[in-house]
Design a protein around this motif. Structure first.
Motif, PDB file in Angstrom:
ATOM      1  N   SER A 205      -3.878   0.336   6.212  1.00 18.08           N
ATOM      2  CA  SER A 205      -4.180  -0.877   5.442  1.00 18.08           C
ATOM      3  C   SER A 205      -3.162  -1.967   5.725  1.00 18.08           C
ATOM      4  CB  SER A 205      -4.208  -0.547   3.945  1.00 18.08           C
ATOM      5  OG  SER A 205      -5.289   0.323   3.644  1.00 18.08           O
TER       6      SER A 205
ATOM      7  N   PRO B 164      -8.583  -3.193  -1.775  1.00 16.33           N
ATOM      8  CA  PRO B 164      -7.496  -2.369  -2.290  1.00 16.33           C
ATOM      9  C   PRO B 164      -7.838  -1.685  -3.619  1.00 16.33           C
ATOM     10  CG  PRO B 164      -6.636  -4.430  -1.438  1.00 16.33           C
ATOM     11  CD  PRO B 164      -8.127  -4.553  -1.433  1.00 16.33           C
TER      12      PRO B 164
ATOM     13  N   LEU C  36     -11.966   0.336   5.922  1.00 18.82           N
ATOM     14  CA  LEU C  36     -11.165  -0.840   6.235  1.00 18.82           C
ATOM     15  C   LEU C  36     -12.030  -2.063   6.516  1.00 18.82           C
ATOM     16  CD1 LEU C  36      -8.576   1.055   8.387  1.00 18.82           C
ATOM     17  CD2 LEU C  36      -7.974  -0.318   6.398  1.00 18.82           C
TER      18      LEU C  36
ATOM     19  N   ASP D  93      -3.798  -5.678   7.541  1.00 15.36           N
ATOM     20  CA  ASP D  93      -3.442  -6.952   6.921  1.00 15.36           C
ATOM     21  C   ASP D  93      -2.539  -7.802   7.811  1.00 15.36           C
ATOM     22  OD1 ASP D  93      -4.961  -6.283   4.745  1.00 15.36           O
ATOM     23  OD2 ASP D  93      -3.293  -6.233   3.303  1.00 15.36           O
TER      24      ASP D  93
ATOM     25  N   SER E 154      -4.588   1.980  -1.400  1.00 14.83           N
ATOM     26  CA  SER E 154      -4.988   1.622  -0.047  1.00 14.83           C
ATOM     27  C   SER E 154      -6.332   0.914  -0.117  1.00 14.83           C
ATOM     28  CB  SER E 154      -5.082   2.878   0.833  1.00 14.83           C
ATOM     29  OG  SER E 154      -5.234   2.532   2.193  1.00 14.83           O
ATOM     30  N   TYR E 155      -6.844   0.518   1.039  1.00 14.49           N
ATOM     31  CA  TYR E 155      -8.229   0.054   1.054  1.00 14.49           C
ATOM     32  C   TYR E 155      -9.126   1.212   0.626  1.00 14.49           C
ATOM     33  CZ  TYR E 155      -7.631  -4.570   3.117  1.00 14.49           C
ATOM     34  OH  TYR E 155      -7.308  -5.889   3.326  1.00 14.49           O
TER      35      TYR E 155
ATOM     36  N   TYR F  42       0.819  -1.215   0.000  1.00 14.79           N
ATOM     37  CA  TYR F  42       0.000   0.000   0.000  1.00 14.79           C
ATOM     38  C   TYR F  42       0.851   1.263   0.000  1.00 14.79           C
ATOM     39  CZ  TYR F  42      -3.321  -3.555   1.472  1.00 14.79           C
ATOM     40  OH  TYR F  42      -4.073  -4.701   1.540  1.00 14.79           O
TER      41      TYR F  42
END
Length: 403
Positions: A321, A283, A278, A325, A291-292, A18
């Motif tokens: 992000s 993505p 989020l 994860d 990013s998300y 990201y």
């Protein structure tokens, strides 16, 4: 910090997959100029001394930590503490990075700073820093947010900033970012775009995080002094994510410290009625970074909503992000009703009127506290005060809460 966090982002501006810089070719050299200038001032002791002086004597740092004993007692569980960023000059955490960005712009020889704003707190903070440091300033703001957050519009204008209404699209934060970015593209040699959160193309997510990390550094030292140990859990609201990143950054290596980022579930988790990026996004690329993102099947940003204007953004800072994860931070949601309840409860129990953005974090904190033993501790970033929201809250919710 160890290598896992201290060396993020990488040299291309990525936190894992990201971040990065997805910009038109004509901006690549300009962003490299900003990156080079920022890397230079990171090693410049005179810059840090000037910024530290302003933090202490102008902003009023360090902001204190307050033990909310009455609120803690009501919920019968964990002890709730607040990092009082609401006490900063201008009323929120935003002044931390605005002073850094305007100082950097002046050292680069820029002629004007511009920005977007949603709730107006970034706009007020940038207008304040620009007035202090003698720099012309334009702030782009959706006209829906201008009406909702009118006191902050007035403050910006008093400070000498030109507030530019954005009347297209959703007429809120996402469109304000679009408009500011277009203005920046018109004259990037003379304009410095002071992005208002840990978003945008590299180096902005890194730069804003670094300026905001003063919050976490202070909090870590203060909490240890008060309690002899670190907090068990950290809680902060997340829109773009600057206040959360500022708090979290100093604790990332402390595996015993849990972290919660609180997103707005708004009216519901139906499309267009929340900004839980989020939680429900995937993505994608928007505004120059990956990013998300809440997006449609073609990758276009979806319409978003939150009762808090500063949280209604369809993407989020790339470091958030990455932290999602790798499961270092847990991202949760609260809705409008829970947020307004928390707004009034904190006001009436502890005498603290929070910003609606911050009230999201408060709402989750009381829920979490009630599930934990009394020996547990929660540190909530009270990222801003609610002066800007009072008129809106009273007009929309006053009767329901006895006003």
């Amino acid at each position: 910090m160890s290598r896992s966090f201290s060396q993020l982002p990488d040299t291309r501006g990525y936190f894992g997959e990201y971040g990065g810089s997805y910009v038109p070719p004509q901006l690549e050299s300009i962003l490299q100029e900003i990156t080079d200038a920022y890397e230079k001032i990171r090693e410049d002791e005179s810059f840090h001394q000037e910024l530290a002086y302003l933090y202490k004597h102008y902003v009023g740092r360090p902001s204190p930590i307050f033990h909310a004993k009455t609120l803690s007692k009501k919920y019968g569980g964990a002890q709730i503490y607040f990092k009082r960023e609401d006490l900063n000059h201008t009323g929120a955490h935003k002044i931390n990075h605005c002073l850094g960005e305007v100082l950097l712009a002046k050292r680069m020889g820029k002629k004007k700073v511009i920005a977007e704003t949603g709730a107006g707190q970034h706009g007020v903070a940038l207008a304040t820093a620009a007035a202090l440091l003698d720099m012309p300033c334009d702030v782009y703001m959706g006209d829906i947010d201008m009406e909702k957050e009118h006191p902050n519009v007035t403050r910006m204008r008093i400070l000498g900033t030109r507030v530019v209404p954005v009347t297209r699209g959703t007429r809120t934060l996402k469109d304000a970012v679009d408009a500011a970015f277009e203005a920046y593209l018109g004259d990037p040699d003379n304009i410095f775009y002071a992005i208002g959160s840990v978003v945008g193309p590299h180096p902005f997510p890194m730069m804003v995080r670094d300026f905001q990390s003063v919050v976490g550094r202070e909090a870590r030292s203060q909490f240890l002094e008060m309690n002899g140990k670190l907090p068990d859990h950290l809680i902060a609201c997340v829109g773009g994510g600057s206040n959360a990143m500022g708090l979290f950054n100093a604790f990332l290596e402390d595996k015993e410290v849990g972290m919660y980022g609180v997103e707005p579930s708004g009216l519901s988790l139906n499309e267009g009625e929340h900004a839980a990026t989020l939680t429900l996004g995937k993505p994608g690329v928007m505004h120059g970074f990956k990013s998300y993102m809440l997006q449609d099947e073609e990758g276009n940003p979806l319409r978003v909503y939150s009762v808090a204007s500063g949280l209604d953004y369809p993407s989020v800072g790339p470091q958030h992000s990455f932290l999602k994860d790798i499961k270092r931070v847990e991202y949760v949601t609260v809705n409008d009703k829970e947020t307004i309840d928390a707004f009034f409860e904190l006001s009436r129990i502890e005498g603290l009127i929070p910003a609606l953005e911050s009230a999201h974090a408060v709402a989750f904190a009381v829920k979490l506290a009630s599930t934990l033993p009394k020996t547990a501790t929660l540190l909530v970033n009270l990222s801003g005060r609610g002066d800007k929201d009072i008129e809106f809250v009273v007009n929309k919710y006053g009767k329901e809460y006895g006003l």
